[in-house]
Design an enzyme around this catalytic site. Sequence first.
Site, mmCIF file in Angstrom:
data_model
loop_
_atom_site.group_PDB
_atom_site.id
_atom_site.type_symbol
_atom_site.label_atom_id
_atom_site.label_comp_id
_atom_site.label_asym_id
_atom_site.label_seq_id
_atom_site.Cartn_x
_atom_site.Cartn_y
_atom_site.Cartn_z
ATOM 1 N N THR A 123 0.846 -1.199 0.000
ATOM 2 C CA THR A 123 0.000 0.000 0.000
ATOM 3 C C THR A 123 0.882 1.250 0.000
ATOM 4 O O THR A 123 1.631 1.486 0.947
ATOM 5 C CB THR A 123 -0.930 -0.016 1.235
ATOM 6 O OG1 THR A 123 -1.743 -1.188 1.149
ATOM 7 C CG2 THR A 123 -1.825 1.215 1.279
ATOM 8 N N PHE A 157 -6.776 -6.163 -1.302
ATOM 9 C CA PHE A 157 -7.962 -5.883 -0.478
ATOM 10 C C PHE A 157 -8.225 -7.108 0.393
ATOM 11 O O PHE A 157 -9.265 -7.757 0.280
ATOM 12 C CB PHE A 157 -9.167 -5.560 -1.371
ATOM 13 C CG PHE A 157 -8.954 -4.362 -2.258
ATOM 14 C CD1 PHE A 157 -9.126 -3.079 -1.769
ATOM 15 C CD2 PHE A 157 -8.533 -4.525 -3.563
ATOM 16 C CE1 PHE A 157 -8.898 -1.968 -2.577
ATOM 17 C CE2 PHE A 157 -8.302 -3.421 -4.382
ATOM 18 C CZ PHE A 157 -8.489 -2.140 -3.884
ATOM 19 N N ARG A 159 -8.681 -8.802 4.022
ATOM 20 C CA ARG A 159 -8.948 -8.555 5.445
ATOM 21 C C ARG A 159 -8.278 -9.636 6.273
ATOM 22 O O ARG A 159 -8.408 -10.822 5.939
ATOM 23 C CB ARG A 159 -10.454 -8.611 5.724
ATOM 24 C CG ARG A 159 -11.223 -7.431 5.199
ATOM 25 C CD ARG A 159 -12.712 -7.761 5.199
ATOM 26 N NE ARG A 159 -12.981 -8.921 4.359
ATOM 27 C CZ ARG A 159 -14.109 -9.629 4.384
ATOM 28 N NH1 ARG A 159 -15.064 -9.306 5.218
ATOM 29 N NH2 ARG A 159 -14.281 -10.672 3.579
ATOM 30 N N CYS A 279 -3.771 -1.671 9.123
ATOM 31 C CA CYS A 279 -4.194 -0.979 7.899
ATOM 32 C C CYS A 279 -4.887 0.354 8.161
ATOM 33 O O CYS A 279 -4.358 1.408 7.789
ATOM 34 C CB CYS A 279 -5.106 -1.889 7.085
ATOM 35 S SG CYS A 279 -4.322 -3.445 6.677
ATOM 36 N N LYS A 339 -8.968 -7.657 16.080
ATOM 37 C CA LYS A 339 -10.266 -8.171 15.620
ATOM 38 C C LYS A 339 -10.227 -9.693 15.798
ATOM 39 O O LYS A 339 -9.143 -10.248 16.014
ATOM 40 C CB LYS A 339 -10.510 -7.785 14.153
ATOM 41 C CG LYS A 339 -9.493 -8.382 13.188
ATOM 42 C CD LYS A 339 -9.668 -7.867 11.791
ATOM 43 C CE LYS A 339 -10.543 -8.773 10.973
ATOM 44 N NZ LYS A 339 -10.539 -8.439 9.551
HETATM 45 C C1 UGA Z 1 -9.003 -3.675 6.265
HETATM 46 C C2 UGA Z 1 -10.079 -3.597 5.156
HETATM 47 O O1 UGA Z 1 -11.328 -4.044 5.673
HETATM 48 C C3 UGA Z 1 -9.673 -4.449 3.948
HETATM 49 O O2 UGA Z 1 -10.641 -4.281 2.906
HETATM 50 C C4 UGA Z 1 -8.299 -3.963 3.469
HETATM 51 O O3 UGA Z 1 -7.861 -4.697 2.363
HETATM 52 C C5 UGA Z 1 -7.304 -4.128 4.607
HETATM 53 O O4 UGA Z 1 -7.730 -3.309 5.722
HETATM 54 C C6 UGA Z 1 -5.948 -3.661 4.138
HETATM 55 O O5 UGA Z 1 -5.743 -2.459 3.986
HETATM 56 O O6 UGA Z 1 -5.106 -4.488 3.810
HETATM 57 P P1 UGA Z 1 -8.549 -5.367 8.266
HETATM 58 O O7 UGA Z 1 -7.701 -4.290 8.847
HETATM 59 O O8 UGA Z 1 -8.046 -6.754 8.227
HETATM 60 O O9 UGA Z 1 -8.947 -4.992 6.740
HETATM 61 O O10 UGA Z 1 -9.881 -5.480 9.098
HETATM 62 P P2 UGA Z 1 -11.373 -4.943 9.226
HETATM 63 O O11 UGA Z 1 -12.218 -6.134 9.380
HETATM 64 O O12 UGA Z 1 -11.774 -3.959 8.216
HETATM 65 O O13 UGA Z 1 -11.272 -4.240 10.650
HETATM 66 C C7 UGA Z 1 -10.404 -3.138 10.915
HETATM 67 C C8 UGA Z 1 -10.670 -2.613 12.310
HETATM 68 O O14 UGA Z 1 -11.942 -2.016 12.387
HETATM 69 C C9 UGA Z 1 -10.660 -3.696 13.404
HETATM 70 O O15 UGA Z 1 -10.055 -3.198 14.576
HETATM 71 C C10 UGA Z 1 -12.115 -3.968 13.643
HETATM 72 O O16 UGA Z 1 -12.382 -4.480 14.908
HETATM 73 C C11 UGA Z 1 -12.672 -2.574 13.467
HETATM 74 N N1 UGA Z 1 -14.102 -2.617 13.145
HETATM 75 C C12 UGA Z 1 -14.538 -3.293 12.061
HETATM 76 C C13 UGA Z 1 -14.978 -1.959 13.978
HETATM 77 O O17 UGA Z 1 -14.580 -1.330 14.975
HETATM 78 N N2 UGA Z 1 -16.289 -2.007 13.693
HETATM 79 C C14 UGA Z 1 -16.762 -2.669 12.630
HETATM 80 O O18 UGA Z 1 -17.983 -2.655 12.438
HETATM 81 C C15 UGA Z 1 -15.875 -3.324 11.779
#
Ligand code: UGA
Length: 464
Positions: A123, A157, A159, A279, A339
């Site tokens: 990225t 992309f 997760r 991320c 997460k």
């Molecule tokens: C994120 C993006 O969702 C991916 O699409 C992207 O490719 C990736 O970053 C990246 O840049 O490589 P990720 O960081 O693995 O993925 O996880 P998410 O599931 O999006 O969660 C990120 C954070 O937001 C976590 O701490 C999660 O607990 C928090 N979160 C997520 C919330 O606080 N509330 C939610 O409703 C969803």
Amino acid sequence: MKVCVVGAGYVGLVTGAGLAALGHDVICVDTDPSKVEGIKNRKAPFFEPGLDSLLEQTVASGKLDASIDLGSSFAGADVSIIAVGTPSNEIGIDLTYVREAATAIGRLLPAQSKFHVVVVKSTVVPTTTDTIVRQELELASGLIASRDFGLAANPEFLREGCAVEDFTNPDRIVIGALDDRSRQILAAMYFKCECPIVHTTPRNAEMVKYAANAVLATLISFSNEIAGLCETVPGLDENIVMSGVHLDRRWWVEAADGTRIHPAILTYLRAGVGFGGSCFPKDIRAICSFAAERGVPLRMLSSVLSVNEERARRIVDLLGKELGDLKGKRVAVFGLAFKPNTDDVRESPGVEIGKQLLIAGASVVTHDPMVSHQAAVRSLGGSVDYESDAQAAATGADAVVIATAWDQYRRLDWVAIAVKLKQAVVLDGRQVVSSEQLPRKFKLLRVGRGEYGGLACPEAPKTL
Ligand code: UGA
């Protein structure tokens, strides 16, 4: 097609194994011999559901290999993929590893007998691929991009926790090629993927990645800001408020049988303890500083970050309102991973809450189904206790704070936990338990809920 992936970290290895499963001959190159050895032995150096079995399948079939030697791995490759880390620094992101990888590849390019495409998967902020990476490649090789070799940005992309599924079944593939030949070669590399492909310039491809993460982070901070307001008004409940918001028809589609299908993005429109991981925080900081350098401060995204940064302190304040002075109190933090389904604690809300509790003078005991004792000590220091069993962590504690939405926490024996706690207080920062699941003895504190002076608020309806 022969593909050489430079960097066998999270993105590089999932991408390499995924491309090998598509039938390509892939070799992942990494400077860490133990990582390389692990991959050869079909064992991922980090936890990611499904990755070990993908390694099993692709290494056994001879489609995936690993090496510490870029020279021999690169020979005869059609495509090389730069998938090295871009850590944060004071001015945005540190491109040292990207530059080093580009220089190393550049040195090998003149010996390549066929047209080779260099792909930036890491990225990076817009313009990095077609300026910095291009310059490094041209300088090291003495060749000209587009004429003698190809170049493209192709963001990931993935997760954490569902990266294998995201690679296998992508929402989209973004190919930002500098030239038509590179575009065609990358389209052929992803030929078997059934999803929309966005063909564009390297700069647009780089920006898609930032904008995609920024909108998700914005939804989370938006929900947390609404929650913060709700917490100050007796009777307001963010859960009910957002359930009402979710019913807007622009958030759902109707299935053939008349039922409503809600997109997964709606989970981001729920309050919690904030976002973490490798991320969102880093990417938002990077794009903000990139924009500021151009004299276009991103005011909204800067606020997205500051709302998130305040989150841990607000959670601890919420607990303080119930327990009084936190000095000398013992608090069990359930969940250190940023997460569920990962052992990654980078910028994790659970860790930040632990730090804030320590600042408030509380003693902290942590529990996480996947994060090790060593990782807990590394992130929070040796003064924090660690228990691998949730009931043991709760024993003698004044309260439990749920900071990660692990499924295990939904299924815990809360009756047994209530008996062990000194004061039966649970602050559910991830909306994973409802008061029906907890014995009557419990005081359930939820984010985004304004208490009626001591009276419990009516329970929010189940999620949509
Ligand atoms: C994120 C993006 O969702 C991916 O699409 C992207 O490719 C990736 O970053 C990246 O840049 O490589 P990720 O960081 O693995 O993925 O996880 P998410 O599931 O999006 O969660 C990120 C954070 O937001 C976590 O701490 C999660 O607990 C928090 N979160 C997520 C919330 O606080 N509330 C939610 O409703 C969803």
